[in-house]
Design a protein around this motif. Structure first.
Motif, PDB file in Angstrom:
ATOM      1  N   GLY A  10       0.814  -1.214   0.000  1.00 39.89           N
ATOM      2  CA  GLY A  10       0.000   0.000   0.000  1.00 39.89           C
ATOM      3  C   GLY A  10       0.846   1.262   0.000  1.00 39.89           C
ATOM      4  N   VAL A  13      -0.869   7.020   2.811  1.00 37.19           N
ATOM      5  CA  VAL A  13      -0.024   7.743   3.764  1.00 37.19           C
ATOM      6  C   VAL A  13       0.636   6.805   4.777  1.00 37.19           C
ATOM      7  CG1 VAL A  13      -1.862   8.333   5.452  1.00 37.19           C
ATOM      8  CG2 VAL A  13       0.125   9.832   5.166  1.00 37.19           C
ATOM      9  N   ILE A  14      -0.056   5.736   5.159  1.00 38.53           N
ATOM     10  CA  ILE A  14       0.539   4.844   6.162  1.00 38.53           C
ATOM     11  C   ILE A  14       1.712   4.082   5.553  1.00 38.53           C
ATOM     12  CG2 ILE A  14       0.122   2.882   7.700  1.00 38.53           C
ATOM     13  CD1 ILE A  14      -2.640   3.989   8.213  1.00 38.53           C
ATOM     14  N   GLU A  33       2.088  -1.443  -4.615  1.00 41.89           N
ATOM     15  CA  GLU A  33       0.808  -0.721  -4.636  1.00 41.89           C
ATOM     16  C   GLU A  33      -0.053  -1.280  -5.773  1.00 41.89           C
ATOM     17  OE1 GLU A  33      -1.177   1.658  -3.066  1.00 41.89           O
ATOM     18  OE2 GLU A  33      -2.488   1.280  -4.797  1.00 41.89           O
ATOM     19  N   ARG A  34      -1.262  -1.627  -5.417  1.00 40.42           N
ATOM     20  CA  ARG A  34      -2.197  -2.232  -6.369  1.00 40.42           C
ATOM     21  C   ARG A  34      -2.488  -1.322  -7.570  1.00 40.42           C
ATOM     22  NH1 ARG A  34      -8.082  -2.472  -3.807  1.00 40.42           N
ATOM     23  NH2 ARG A  34      -7.621  -0.257  -3.737  1.00 40.42           N
ATOM     24  N   ALA A  41      -8.038   6.575   0.674  1.00 38.33           N
ATOM     25  CA  ALA A  41      -8.392   7.619   1.649  1.00 38.33           C
ATOM     26  C   ALA A  41      -7.346   8.728   1.691  1.00 38.33           C
ATOM     27  CB  ALA A  41      -8.525   6.985   3.034  1.00 38.33           C
ATOM     28  N   SER A  42      -6.092   8.364   1.442  1.00 37.83           N
ATOM     29  CA  SER A  42      -5.000   9.339   1.622  1.00 37.83           C
ATOM     30  C   SER A  42      -5.052  10.505   0.635  1.00 37.83           C
ATOM     31  CB  SER A  42      -3.645   8.628   1.507  1.00 37.83           C
ATOM     32  OG  SER A  42      -3.563   7.607   2.463  1.00 37.83           O
ATOM     33  N   ASN A  45      -8.998  13.025   1.534  1.00 37.49           N
ATOM     34  CA  ASN A  45      -9.328  13.634   2.823  1.00 37.49           C
ATOM     35  C   ASN A  45      -9.274  15.164   2.766  1.00 37.49           C
ATOM     36  OD1 ASN A  45      -6.509  14.283   3.121  1.00 37.49           O
ATOM     37  ND2 ASN A  45      -6.193  12.115   3.591  1.00 37.49           N
ATOM     38  N   THR A  48      -6.190  17.963   6.618  1.00 35.61           N
ATOM     39  CA  THR A  48      -5.946  18.689   7.872  1.00 35.61           C
ATOM     40  C   THR A  48      -5.093  17.826   8.800  1.00 35.61           C
ATOM     41  OG1 THR A  48      -7.997  17.864   8.855  1.00 35.61           O
ATOM     42  CG2 THR A  48      -8.111  19.978   7.746  1.00 35.61           C
ATOM     43  N   VAL A 167      -0.881  -7.299  -4.321  1.00 39.85           N
ATOM     44  CA  VAL A 167      -0.430  -8.476  -3.566  1.00 39.85           C
ATOM     45  C   VAL A 167      -1.632  -9.401  -3.399  1.00 39.85           C
ATOM     46  CG1 VAL A 167       0.451  -9.283  -1.339  1.00 39.85           C
ATOM     47  CG2 VAL A 167       1.351  -7.173  -2.369  1.00 39.85           C
ATOM     48  N   GLY A 353      -9.043   5.751  11.259  1.00 41.41           N
ATOM     49  CA  GLY A 353     -10.233   6.583  11.108  1.00 41.41           C
ATOM     50  C   GLY A 353      -9.902   7.899  10.433  1.00 41.41           C
ATOM     51  N   GLY A 354     -10.423   8.982  11.001  1.00 40.74           N
ATOM     52  CA  GLY A 354     -10.243  10.305  10.401  1.00 40.74           C
ATOM     53  C   GLY A 354      -8.976  11.008  10.833  1.00 40.74           C
ATOM     54  N   LEU A 355      -7.995  10.265  11.364  1.00 42.33           N
ATOM     55  CA  LEU A 355      -6.779  10.923  11.858  1.00 42.33           C
ATOM     56  C   LEU A 355      -5.493  10.350  11.263  1.00 42.33           C
ATOM     57  CD1 LEU A 355      -7.864  11.282  15.600  1.00 42.33           C
ATOM     58  CD2 LEU A 355      -7.432  13.175  14.019  1.00 42.33           C
ATOM     59  N   GLY A 356      -5.630   9.569  10.210  1.00 43.17           N
ATOM     60  CA  GLY A 356      -4.457   8.876   9.661  1.00 43.17           C
ATOM     61  C   GLY A 356      -3.401   9.811   9.114  1.00 43.17           C
ATOM     62  N   MET A 357      -3.806  10.931   8.498  1.00 42.75           N
ATOM     63  CA  MET A 357      -2.806  11.873   7.978  1.00 42.75           C
ATOM     64  C   MET A 357      -1.995  12.463   9.130  1.00 42.75           C
ATOM     65  SD  MET A 357      -3.159  11.893   4.702  1.00 42.75           S
ATOM     66  CE  MET A 357      -2.461  13.376   3.992  1.00 42.75           C
ATOM     67  N   THR A 358      -2.667  12.624  10.261  1.00 43.57           N
ATOM     68  CA  THR A 358      -2.060  13.273  11.423  1.00 43.57           C
ATOM     69  C   THR A 358      -1.180  12.315  12.217  1.00 43.57           C
ATOM     70  OG1 THR A 358      -4.102  14.563  11.554  1.00 43.57           O
ATOM     71  CG2 THR A 358      -2.652  14.648  13.480  1.00 43.57           C
TER      72      THR A 358
HETATM   73  C1  LIG Z   1     -13.053  11.599   3.590  1.00 44.60           C
HETATM   74  C2  LIG Z   1     -11.906  11.459   4.529  1.00 44.60           C
HETATM   75  C3  LIG Z   1     -11.420  12.561   5.207  1.00 44.60           C
HETATM   76  C4  LIG Z   1     -10.331  12.445   6.074  1.00 44.60           C
HETATM   77  N1  LIG Z   1      -9.784  13.566   6.613  1.00 44.60           N
HETATM   78  C5  LIG Z   1      -8.637  13.456   7.331  1.00 44.60           C
HETATM   79  C6  LIG Z   1      -7.967  14.613   7.795  1.00 44.60           C
HETATM   80  O1  LIG Z   1      -8.341  15.733   7.464  1.00 44.60           O
HETATM   81  N2  LIG Z   1      -6.883  14.464   8.604  1.00 44.60           N
HETATM   82  C7  LIG Z   1      -6.392  13.234   8.938  1.00 44.60           C
HETATM   83  O2  LIG Z   1      -5.438  13.157   9.708  1.00 44.60           O
HETATM   84  N3  LIG Z   1      -6.957  12.107   8.434  1.00 44.60           N
HETATM   85  C8  LIG Z   1      -8.056  12.192   7.637  1.00 44.60           C
HETATM   86  N4  LIG Z   1      -8.642  11.080   7.131  1.00 44.60           N
HETATM   87  C9  LIG Z   1      -8.067   9.778   7.445  1.00 44.60           C
HETATM   88  C10 LIG Z   1      -6.902   9.403   6.545  1.00 44.60           C
HETATM   89  O3  LIG Z   1      -7.123   9.856   5.230  1.00 44.60           O
HETATM   90  C11 LIG Z   1      -6.734   7.888   6.599  1.00 44.60           C
HETATM   91  O4  LIG Z   1      -6.622   7.463   7.950  1.00 44.60           O
HETATM   92  C12 LIG Z   1      -5.486   7.481   5.864  1.00 44.60           C
HETATM   93  O5  LIG Z   1      -5.464   8.041   4.572  1.00 44.60           O
HETATM   94  C13 LIG Z   1      -5.393   5.972   5.753  1.00 44.60           C
HETATM   95  O6  LIG Z   1      -4.225   5.709   5.040  1.00 44.60           O
HETATM   96  P1  LIG Z   1      -3.902   4.279   4.444  1.00 44.60           P
HETATM   97  O7  LIG Z   1      -2.548   4.381   3.847  1.00 44.60           O
HETATM   98  O8  LIG Z   1      -4.180   3.229   5.452  1.00 44.60           O
HETATM   99  O9  LIG Z   1      -5.040   4.032   3.355  1.00 44.60           O
HETATM  100  P2  LIG Z   1      -5.159   4.334   1.805  1.00 44.60           P
HETATM  101  O10 LIG Z   1      -4.873   5.727   1.461  1.00 44.60           O
HETATM  102  O11 LIG Z   1      -6.490   3.786   1.409  1.00 44.60           O
HETATM  103  O12 LIG Z   1      -3.999   3.465   1.147  1.00 44.60           O
HETATM  104  C14 LIG Z   1      -4.048   2.061   1.076  1.00 44.60           C
HETATM  105  C15 LIG Z   1      -3.371   1.647  -0.221  1.00 44.60           C
HETATM  106  O13 LIG Z   1      -3.244   0.242  -0.233  1.00 44.60           O
HETATM  107  C16 LIG Z   1      -3.436  -0.197  -1.566  1.00 44.60           C
HETATM  108  N5  LIG Z   1      -3.787  -1.627  -1.586  1.00 44.60           N
HETATM  109  C17 LIG Z   1      -4.919  -2.190  -1.116  1.00 44.60           C
HETATM  110  N6  LIG Z   1      -4.900  -3.517  -1.323  1.00 44.60           N
HETATM  111  C18 LIG Z   1      -3.705  -3.805  -1.915  1.00 44.60           C
HETATM  112  C19 LIG Z   1      -3.093  -5.001  -2.395  1.00 44.60           C
HETATM  113  N7  LIG Z   1      -3.707  -6.187  -2.293  1.00 44.60           N
HETATM  114  N8  LIG Z   1      -1.864  -4.937  -2.955  1.00 44.60           N
HETATM  115  C20 LIG Z   1      -1.225  -3.727  -3.085  1.00 44.60           C
HETATM  116  N9  LIG Z   1      -1.780  -2.559  -2.666  1.00 44.60           N
HETATM  117  C21 LIG Z   1      -2.986  -2.600  -2.084  1.00 44.60           C
HETATM  118  C22 LIG Z   1      -4.566   0.695  -2.061  1.00 44.60           C
HETATM  119  O14 LIG Z   1      -4.624   0.706  -3.480  1.00 44.60           O
HETATM  120  C23 LIG Z   1      -4.214   2.029  -1.439  1.00 44.60           C
HETATM  121  O15 LIG Z   1      -3.443   2.854  -2.306  1.00 44.60           O
HETATM  122  C24 LIG Z   1      -9.740  11.171   6.280  1.00 44.60           C
HETATM  123  C25 LIG Z   1     -10.239  10.061   5.599  1.00 44.60           C
HETATM  124  C26 LIG Z   1     -11.300  10.198   4.727  1.00 44.60           C
HETATM  125  C27 LIG Z   1     -11.788   8.980   3.968  1.00 44.60           C
END
Ligand SMILES: Cc1cc2nc3c(=O)[nH]c(=O)nc-3n(C[C@H](O)[C@H](O)[C@H](O)COP(=O)(O)OP(=O)(O)OC[C@H]3O[C@@H](n4cnc5c(N)ncnc54)[C@H](O)[C@@H]3O)c2cc1C
Length: 373
Positions: A10, A13-14, A33-34, A41-42, A45, A48, A167, A353-358
């Protein structure tokens, strides 16, 4: 510790924050990355960075660390950010009490009377305004451009990123991708966002995690010279984040809001307005939970968001340029981040949840440090 082979599923942001942190610690890092680019989500959002939403103590410290890291990387990688803080505006007496209780219990915040709010922030709606709490830490980034820039930065550090590479299977020390390749690892970080359930579903179910879908909008660019001046939120948001739960008046505010605004309550609507470098405002959001949500957006939810926005902000141009949905995984039992170790050398990072960027920079640091112990 010697250099290890770190594999990350993935490039959200994480995944990226873990990749940069692991690379800085001297590891050899590969991201799979798929999709053709991060689309989850990253990039959906508000952008913020939101310490004010975090409970005081270790979680707020983690959030402040996240802001600091984003600013460092933004300076190094030329990522736009705006560090003008947040303004929590109070219109109901109970909301003003929450802000006073919060401000009295915690330093670093400025309580502003209504007149002062309007003087400093002409975009604040003066109608019925009791006052506001200003917090200086909150920062805005523009996720659709910041995440690709962070990926470029990771690459410059030497992280290998394979896009278009899903994956499909995790083994004890390697993963298989859909195109038939195998990648070996010493440590695997699974940061697959909403698709985490594809890997170790039983562990995820046991951890009580559920998907949450949010509706979002972006306005057209506001006229030249219009500056919101801070990230704006209001009464509804004070009941949303953990930080305000300890205030004695929060329960009273919640009871009043649920009675006055039952549709907002039903759709989980609270409203954040964040302005970006191009003059647009990102607006949202709502919260629907479950695995069986209908695919379409609900127009009435967007209307609820826009209506609630106008209660606290005067926006020159409310034409909507784009609407989208985002999904994240969220703990049913109130945890703001969940780290699972389904087997040796495998770390699943989820439910931010809604705090992953932070919060993700701090979590990445913890994950990588844990490999030393
Ligand atoms: C509408 C919204 C508003 C938000 N606002 C905020 C904010 O203002 N401030 C804040 O701190 N947080 C905010 N968040 C939360 C934050 O965006 C998320 O917590 C964070 O983006 C999660 O990151 P992630 O990397 O886990 O997920 P993702 O960004 O979803 O990344 C996961 C990645 O894994 C990849 N993947 C999945 N399956 C596979 C596979 N089998 N093989 C290879 N790759 C794969 C996907 O394609 C994707 O690119 C918000 C979220 C949302 C939805």
């Amino acid at each position: 510790m010697s250099s290890q082979r770190v594999l990350i599923i993935g490039a959200g942001v994480i995944g990226l924050t873990h990749a940069v942190t692991a690379r800085e610690a001297g590891h050899s890092v590969t991201i799979l990355e798929r999709d053709g680019r991060a689309l989850g989500a990253s990039i959906r959002n508000f952008g913020t960075l939101w310490p004010i939403g975090c409970a005081f103590g270790p979680e707020r410290d983690q959030a402040l660390f996240g802001v600091k890291r984003w600013k460092q990387i933004a300076a190094a990688a030329g990522i736009w950010h705006s560090a003008k803080g947040s303004l929590s505006l109070a219109y109901r007496e109970e909301a003003w009490s929450v802000l006073n209780e919060f401000g009295a219990a915690n330093g670093d915040f400025e309580l502003l009377e209504a007149q002062e709010v309007v003087r400093r922030y002409p975009a604040a709606n003066p109608q019925g305004l009791r006052g506001a709490l200003f917090s200086q830490e909150e920062t805005v980034i523009h996720s659709p451009t910041a995440i690709p820039a962070l990926a470029d930065y990771a690459r410059q550090l030497g992280v290998a990123i394979h896009y278009g590479t899903p994956v499909v299977k995790v083994h004890a020390d390697s993963v298989d991708t859909a195109d038939g390749r195998t990648f070996a690892f010493d440590h695997l970080v699974i940061a697959a966002g909403e698709e985490m359930r594809l890997f170790f579903p039983e562990e995820l179910t046991a951890a009580q995690i559920q998907p949450c879908r949010l509706q979002m909008m972006r306005t057209v660019p506001q006229r030249a010279g219009f500056d919101l001046g801070a990230i704006f939120v209001s009464d509804l948001t004070l009941c949303h984040y953990p930080a305000f739960r300890g205030c004695p008046s929060t329960a009273k505010l919640r009871t009043r809001l649920e009675a006055e605004l039952p549709d907002h309550h039903r759709w989980g609507v609270h409203v954040i307005a964040a302005q970006h470098h191009d003059g647009t405002l990102t607006l949202g959001d709502s919260h629907e939970y479950g695995l069986d949500l209908p695919p379409g957006s609900q127009p009435e939810v967007d209307e609820l968001i826009l209506g609630a926005l106008l209660d606290f902000a005067i926006i020159p141009d409310l034409r909507i340029a784009s609407r989208w949905q985002g999904i994240y995984l969220k703990s049913k039992i109130g945890q703001t981040q969940v780290v699972l170790h389904p087997c040796e050398h495998v770390t699943m990072v989820t439910a931010m949840g809604g705090l992953g960027m932070t919060l993700s920079w701090g979590l990445a640091q913890r994950t990588i440090q844990s490999w030393n112990s």
